[in-house]
Motif scaffolding. Structure first.
Motif, mmCIF file in Angstrom:
data_model
loop_
_atom_site.group_PDB
_atom_site.id
_atom_site.type_symbol
_atom_site.label_atom_id
_atom_site.label_comp_id
_atom_site.label_asym_id
_atom_site.label_seq_id
_atom_site.Cartn_x
_atom_site.Cartn_y
_atom_site.Cartn_z
ATOM 1 N N THR A 96 0.937 -1.111 0.116
ATOM 2 C CA THR A 96 -0.121 0.104 -0.045
ATOM 3 C C THR A 96 0.741 1.186 0.013
ATOM 4 O OG1 THR A 96 -0.132 0.023 2.544
ATOM 5 C CG2 THR A 96 -1.798 -1.075 1.368
ATOM 6 N N VAL A 97 0.268 2.323 -0.426
ATOM 7 C CA VAL A 97 0.991 3.723 -0.379
ATOM 8 C C VAL A 97 -0.247 4.554 0.219
ATOM 9 C CG1 VAL A 97 2.065 5.522 -1.457
ATOM 10 C CG2 VAL A 97 2.228 3.085 -2.221
ATOM 11 N N CYS A 98 0.220 5.252 1.227
ATOM 12 C CA CYS A 98 -0.844 6.330 1.762
ATOM 13 C C CYS A 98 -0.051 7.499 2.244
ATOM 14 C CB CYS A 98 -1.639 5.652 2.812
ATOM 15 S SG CYS A 98 -0.808 5.006 4.192
ATOM 16 N N TYR A 99 -1.071 8.397 2.595
ATOM 17 C CA TYR A 99 -0.538 9.562 3.383
ATOM 18 C C TYR A 99 -0.417 9.405 4.678
ATOM 19 C CZ TYR A 99 -0.360 12.365 -1.092
ATOM 20 O OH TYR A 99 -0.186 12.769 -2.510
ATOM 21 N N LYS A 100 0.456 10.022 5.582
ATOM 22 C CA LYS A 100 0.376 10.136 6.969
ATOM 23 C C LYS A 100 0.444 11.429 7.557
ATOM 24 C CE LYS A 100 -0.180 5.523 7.938
ATOM 25 N NZ LYS A 100 -1.118 4.992 8.506
ATOM 26 N N SER A 101 -0.150 11.943 8.425
ATOM 27 C CA SER A 101 -0.028 13.345 9.067
ATOM 28 C C SER A 101 0.844 13.094 10.227
ATOM 29 C CB SER A 101 -1.568 13.881 9.243
ATOM 30 O OG SER A 101 -1.146 15.225 9.807
ATOM 31 N N ILE A 102 1.733 13.957 10.348
ATOM 32 C CA ILE A 102 2.776 13.770 11.537
ATOM 33 C C ILE A 102 2.378 14.942 12.571
ATOM 34 C CG2 ILE A 102 4.236 12.199 10.759
ATOM 35 C CD1 ILE A 102 6.122 14.383 10.303
ATOM 36 N N GLY A 103 1.550 15.768 12.367
ATOM 37 C CA GLY A 103 0.897 16.748 13.126
ATOM 38 C C GLY A 103 1.604 18.098 12.820
ATOM 39 N N ARG A 104 1.303 19.433 13.144
ATOM 40 C CA ARG A 104 1.477 20.698 12.470
ATOM 41 C C ARG A 104 1.739 20.866 11.229
ATOM 42 N NH1 ARG A 104 5.056 19.283 16.861
ATOM 43 N NH2 ARG A 104 6.653 18.940 15.545
ATOM 44 N N GLY A 105 1.055 20.202 10.332
ATOM 45 C CA GLY A 105 0.737 20.458 8.913
ATOM 46 C C GLY A 105 1.814 19.524 8.171
#
Length: 145
Positions: A96-105
């Motif tokens: 799979t390939v996905c976006y991950k948010s790590i905070g503060r934009g």
């Protein structure tokens, strides 16, 4: 992207280099002089822990700047970690390939193979080209924020 073209996504950007120098400088310039001064043992103990943490954090950023690299071709992905260890993966290995948010934009692109390959979009060069290639391969459909 044609089959001969390759995209090199590297960590040689301004941010990790400056952060590495900042933490190393803070460790050596602020905490080390206190350790060699006439402070009490308790103060020296606390500041020695701070010195170790600053040097470790600075080392991480400098290693990231110097070594981190991901090379994309039409047939394979070559991943080089911050320690300089290089591994090759074919596109068939990608689950799979996905976006991950790590905070503060800040965002990462996660490529899941037998290991997790993270592309830190704010600290690496040519992330837009990598996104384009992943979309061309059909792995990444929508960007969710």
């Amino acid at each position: 992207m044609n089959e001969e073209e390759k995209i090199v996504c590297s960590g040689k950007t301004f941010f990790p280099f400056i952060m590495g120098l900042f933490f190393m400088g803070m460790g050596v310039g602020v905490f080390f002089p206190i350790l060699i001064s006439m402070a009490t043992y308790e103060v020296k103990g606390i500041f020695s822990i701070c010195l170790i943490l600053c040097v470790l954090e600075g080392s991480y950023f400098l290693l990231f700047w110097h070594n981190k690299q991901i090379i994309f071709t039409w047939n394979e992905i070559i991943y080089r970690s911050i320690f300089g260890i290089e591994k090759k993966y074919s596109w068939e290995d990608v689950k799979t390939v996905c976006y991950k948010s790590i905070g503060r934009g800040a965002n990462r692109i996660l490529i899941q193979t037998d290991k997790k390959i993270y592309i830190e979009t704010g600290m690496m060069k040519k992330c837009e080209d990598v996104e384009r290639v992943i979309k061309e391969k059909g792995y990444l459909q929508v960007k969710i924020k």
